[in-house]
Design a protein around this motif. Structure first.
Motif, PDB file in Angstrom:
ATOM      1  N   ASN A 168      -2.777   8.774   4.971  1.00 33.60           N
ATOM      2  CA  ASN A 168      -2.824   9.178   3.241  1.00 33.60           C
ATOM      3  C   ASN A 168      -4.294   9.674   3.490  1.00 33.60           C
ATOM      4  OD1 ASN A 168      -0.284   8.278   3.079  1.00 33.60           O
ATOM      5  ND2 ASN A 168      -1.101   5.989   2.305  1.00 33.60           N
ATOM      6  N   PHE A 169      -4.474  10.102   2.341  1.00 35.84           N
ATOM      7  CA  PHE A 169      -6.090  10.696   1.979  1.00 35.84           C
ATOM      8  C   PHE A 169      -6.501  11.660   3.176  1.00 35.84           C
ATOM      9  CE2 PHE A 169      -7.761   8.922  -1.860  1.00 35.84           C
ATOM     10  CZ  PHE A 169      -8.752  10.008  -1.878  1.00 35.84           C
TER      11      PHE A 169
ATOM     12  N   MET B 166      -4.430  15.998  -2.584  1.00 38.23           N
ATOM     13  CA  MET B 166      -5.734  15.230  -2.156  1.00 38.23           C
ATOM     14  C   MET B 166      -6.892  15.452  -3.284  1.00 38.23           C
ATOM     15  SD  MET B 166      -4.789  13.232   0.157  1.00 38.23           S
ATOM     16  CE  MET B 166      -5.321  12.415  -1.356  1.00 38.23           C
TER      17      MET B 166
ATOM     18  N   PRO C 104       0.957  -1.308  -0.003  1.00 40.88           N
ATOM     19  CA  PRO C 104      -0.014   0.092  -0.032  1.00 40.88           C
ATOM     20  C   PRO C 104       0.833   1.209   0.160  1.00 40.88           C
ATOM     21  CG  PRO C 104      -0.982  -1.645   1.472  1.00 40.88           C
ATOM     22  CD  PRO C 104       0.368  -2.190   1.041  1.00 40.88           C
TER      23      PRO C 104
ATOM     24  N   PHE D 264     -16.529  -9.205  -2.054  1.00 36.14           N
ATOM     25  CA  PHE D 264     -16.136  -8.106  -1.314  1.00 36.14           C
ATOM     26  C   PHE D 264     -17.179  -7.612  -0.116  1.00 36.14           C
ATOM     27  CE2 PHE D 264     -18.744  -6.460  -4.768  1.00 36.14           C
ATOM     28  CZ  PHE D 264     -19.139  -5.294  -4.445  1.00 36.14           C
ATOM     29  N   ILE D 265     -18.344  -8.058  -0.416  1.00 30.64           N
ATOM     30  CA  ILE D 265     -19.482  -7.819   0.521  1.00 30.64           C
ATOM     31  C   ILE D 265     -19.398  -8.653   1.562  1.00 30.64           C
ATOM     32  CG2 ILE D 265     -21.887  -7.150   0.532  1.00 30.64           C
ATOM     33  CD1 ILE D 265     -22.195  -6.683  -2.037  1.00 30.64           C
ATOM     34  N   LYS D 266     -19.203  -8.313   2.757  1.00 32.16           N
ATOM     35  CA  LYS D 266     -19.488  -9.026   4.076  1.00 32.16           C
ATOM     36  C   LYS D 266     -20.731  -9.230   4.534  1.00 32.16           C
ATOM     37  CE  LYS D 266     -14.719  -8.541   5.496  1.00 32.16           C
ATOM     38  NZ  LYS D 266     -14.046  -7.231   6.184  1.00 32.16           N
TER      39      LYS D 266
ATOM     40  N   LYS E  60       2.236   1.934  -3.217  1.00 33.80           N
ATOM     41  CA  LYS E  60       1.370   2.251  -4.283  1.00 33.80           C
ATOM     42  C   LYS E  60       1.046   3.759  -4.241  1.00 33.80           C
ATOM     43  CE  LYS E  60      -1.073  -2.003  -4.591  1.00 33.80           C
ATOM     44  NZ  LYS E  60      -2.387  -2.762  -4.154  1.00 33.80           N
ATOM     45  N   TRP E  61       0.810   4.126  -2.842  1.00 36.95           N
ATOM     46  CA  TRP E  61       0.261   5.561  -2.671  1.00 36.95           C
ATOM     47  C   TRP E  61       1.531   6.427  -3.190  1.00 36.95           C
ATOM     48  CZ3 TRP E  61      -3.804   7.466  -1.002  1.00 36.95           C
ATOM     49  CH2 TRP E  61      -4.069   8.743  -0.512  1.00 36.95           C
TER      50      TRP E  61
ATOM     51  N   GLN F 299     -14.671  -1.219   3.918  1.00 37.09           N
ATOM     52  CA  GLN F 299     -15.248  -2.453   3.758  1.00 37.09           C
ATOM     53  C   GLN F 299     -16.822  -2.187   3.108  1.00 37.09           C
ATOM     54  OE1 GLN F 299     -14.947  -4.740   7.416  1.00 37.09           O
ATOM     55  NE2 GLN F 299     -12.833  -3.680   7.663  1.00 37.09           N
ATOM     56  N   PHE F 300     -17.206  -3.257   2.657  1.00 37.91           N
ATOM     57  CA  PHE F 300     -18.635  -3.065   2.309  1.00 37.91           C
ATOM     58  C   PHE F 300     -19.380  -4.453   2.948  1.00 37.91           C
ATOM     59  CE2 PHE F 300     -16.194  -1.448  -0.997  1.00 37.91           C
ATOM     60  CZ  PHE F 300     -16.994  -0.405  -1.625  1.00 37.91           C
ATOM     61  N   SER F 301     -20.890  -4.103   3.610  1.00 35.68           N
ATOM     62  CA  SER F 301     -21.467  -5.058   3.882  1.00 35.68           C
ATOM     63  C   SER F 301     -23.036  -4.880   3.530  1.00 35.68           C
ATOM     64  CB  SER F 301     -21.280  -5.408   5.363  1.00 35.68           C
ATOM     65  OG  SER F 301     -21.353  -4.179   5.932  1.00 35.68           O
TER      66      SER F 301
ATOM     67  N   MET G  59      -9.648   1.500  -4.851  1.00 40.17           N
ATOM     68  CA  MET G  59      -9.316   2.393  -3.728  1.00 40.17           C
ATOM     69  C   MET G  59      -7.936   1.801  -3.301  1.00 40.17           C
ATOM     70  SD  MET G  59     -10.984   5.013  -3.405  1.00 40.17           S
ATOM     71  CE  MET G  59     -11.280   5.855  -2.016  1.00 40.17           C
ATOM     72  N   GLU G  60      -7.924   0.477  -3.168  1.00 40.29           N
ATOM     73  CA  GLU G  60      -6.661  -0.224  -2.816  1.00 40.29           C
ATOM     74  C   GLU G  60      -5.689  -0.158  -3.994  1.00 40.29           C
ATOM     75  OE1 GLU G  60      -8.038  -4.145  -1.733  1.00 40.29           O
ATOM     76  OE2 GLU G  60      -9.126  -3.694  -0.122  1.00 40.29           O
ATOM     77  N   HIS G  61      -6.155  -0.024  -5.014  1.00 40.62           N
ATOM     78  CA  HIS G  61      -4.887  -0.026  -6.221  1.00 40.62           C
ATOM     79  C   HIS G  61      -4.519   1.224  -6.116  1.00 40.62           C
ATOM     80  CE1 HIS G  61      -3.398  -0.221 -10.072  1.00 40.62           C
ATOM     81  NE2 HIS G  61      -3.962   0.817 -10.626  1.00 40.62           N
TER      82      HIS G  61
ATOM     83  N   GLU H  24     -16.593  -5.465  13.993  1.00 36.43           N
ATOM     84  CA  GLU H  24     -15.406  -5.719  13.139  1.00 36.43           C
ATOM     85  C   GLU H  24     -14.736  -4.828  12.509  1.00 36.43           C
ATOM     86  OE1 GLU H  24     -16.848  -9.184  10.757  1.00 36.43           O
ATOM     87  OE2 GLU H  24     -15.003  -8.938   9.558  1.00 36.43           O
TER      88      GLU H  24
ATOM     89  N   GLY I 102      -3.611   2.534  -3.219  1.00 36.11           N
ATOM     90  CA  GLY I 102      -2.524   2.718  -2.020  1.00 36.11           C
ATOM     91  C   GLY I 102      -3.467   2.780  -0.565  1.00 36.11           C
ATOM     92  N   ILE I 103      -4.751   2.471  -0.702  1.00 38.80           N
ATOM     93  CA  ILE I 103      -5.462   2.464   0.536  1.00 38.80           C
ATOM     94  C   ILE I 103      -5.204   1.296   1.055  1.00 38.80           C
ATOM     95  CG2 ILE I 103      -7.659   2.745   1.531  1.00 38.80           C
ATOM     96  CD1 ILE I 103      -6.910   5.489   0.582  1.00 38.80           C
TER      97      ILE I 103
END
Ligand code: SF4
Ligand code: SF4
Lengths: 315, 52
Positions: B43-44, A240, A191, A313-315, A194-195, B12-14, B1-3, B30, B5-6
């Protein structure tokens, strides 16, 4: 290339004379070498300005948005895919268009060629896979395949996917190209790396929005970056804000981007912002088996639901 | 977003139905636990411009 140009002129003249279209959108020579500009021909007498060579990297689908008249448009592989996307998104009707397809063997990377020489390039010619570069007191010959735009070097849809006329026989499609080597390189970073990579990439951005304006996908009447009520994103040069602009622009192109490279080509400071859109293009391909703009009959993955869509990706 | 650098886990998504109160509590716990483990986001962050 001369044959292509002649054929384009011939078809355009016929279409205009027979009043099949009210205008033809194509390219004419720009004022600088390797910079062809879009051109809108409305009279049969004017078709002689049209040209075709390896400097036609601008995506002409950009000029179709919400047009009302009948239009003839010159389309290489990627343009044709963006035209399909435009039709699917109701930005133009198929019946309005006469698509003059150009089988393409890639556009050359103007910046790379300029960087290769210390002197100013005054003239560039091309013949059969060779690029001849001329300056005040030098002349050099390059192999076109060595100086292609990055996206053209890995393109696998060089022939127009839809067309009404075709200026030449289809060219051989490139096989076995590794389209995502650059993206995998970024994916392999941690990460923090990447940042920093993106921080570095965007540090020169002046937020001129040329990349957005060059892209046929960006046709909203008011772009989110221009909106001030509410103001979604800061308008400053703050890193940003710059980054927010870039990743949101990319998200808006998700599942729609054809990797035509017009955005990168337009950037005055030479930023490869395609590493954002291409990641999403890669994801669309890997997760939905989707490549944008290949068919009029299929809805893009982001506006349909299929039971098999990935959802881990959805929990 | 991870791409870009987050850190993985910060976003997270639920999917929680309005009837699933216990799931909601679990998810919140969690998420907060994961994010706490990652520590503050450096960052950000938009820093205010310093005016002399
Ligand atoms: S984002 Fe860039 S590469 Fe993708 S369609 Fe738009 S101009 Fe072409
Ligand atoms: S064209 Fe280049 S400088 Fe202009 S906004 Fe896009 S990335 Fe920034």
């Amino acid at each position: 290339m001369v044959a292509y140009t002649d054929k384009i002129k011939e078809i355009s003249r016929r279409l205009l004379k027979e009043c099949q279209v009210e205008m033809v959108i194509g390219f004419r020579k720009g004022t600088l070498p390797m910079m062809n500009e879009p051109c809108f021909v409305k009279n049969p007498e004017d078709v002689d300005q049209l040209v075709w060579d390896s400097n036609c990297g601008i995506n002409l689908a950009n000029y179709l948005t919400n047009r009302g008249e009948k239009i003839g448009i010159i389309a290489k592989g990627c343009d044709s895919r963006n035209i399909v996307t435009h039709i699917i998104e109701n930005k133009i009707k198929r019946e309005q268009l006469v698509i003059i397809g150009v089988p393409c063997d890639g556009m050359i990377d103007r910046r790379r060629i300029i960087r290769m020489y210390s002197e100013e390039i005054l003239e560039v010619e091309e013949t059969g896979g060779k690029i001849i570069v001329k300056g005040a007191d030098f002349e050099d010959t390059l192999k076109k395949a060595d100086v292609l735009q990055q996206n053209c070097a890995v393109c696998i849809h060089r022939n127009p996917v839809i067309h009404d006329e075709l200026v030449a026989d289809p060219v051989a499609e490139q096989k076995d190209v590794d389209r995502y080597a650059d993206i995998r390189e970024i994916e392999a970073m941690d990460p923090e790396q990447k940042w920093d990579y993106f921080e570095n990439l965007l540090s020169a951005c002046i937020r001129c929005y040329a990349c957005r304006n060059a892209c046929p996908l960006c046709y909203c009447p008011t772009c989110f970056v221009d909106e001030s009520r509410p103001q979604w994103v800061g308008k400053s040069q703050n890193p940003m804000d710059v980054r927010t602009f870039h990743f949101l622009r990319a998200f808006h192109c998700a599942g729609r981007c054809t990797d035509c490279g017009a955005c990168e080509r337009a950037c005055p400071v030479g930023i490869n912002m395609r590493v954002f859109t291409k990641k999403l293009e890669k994801d669309s391909f890997e997760q939905f088996g989707w490549e944008a703009g290949l068919s009029l009959d299929e809805r893009p993955p982001l506006d349909t639901y299929k039971p098999g869509d990935p959802d881990d990706f959805i929990k | 977003m991870e791409h870009m650098g987050i850190e993985p886990g910060r976003i997270q998504f639920s999917w929680v139905s309005s009837a699933e109160s216990t799931k909601f509590v679990d998810v919140v716990n969690e998420v907060t636990a994961t994010v706490k483990k990652l520590g503050p986001s450096n960052n950000f962050v938009k820093t205010k411009v310093k005016v002399a």
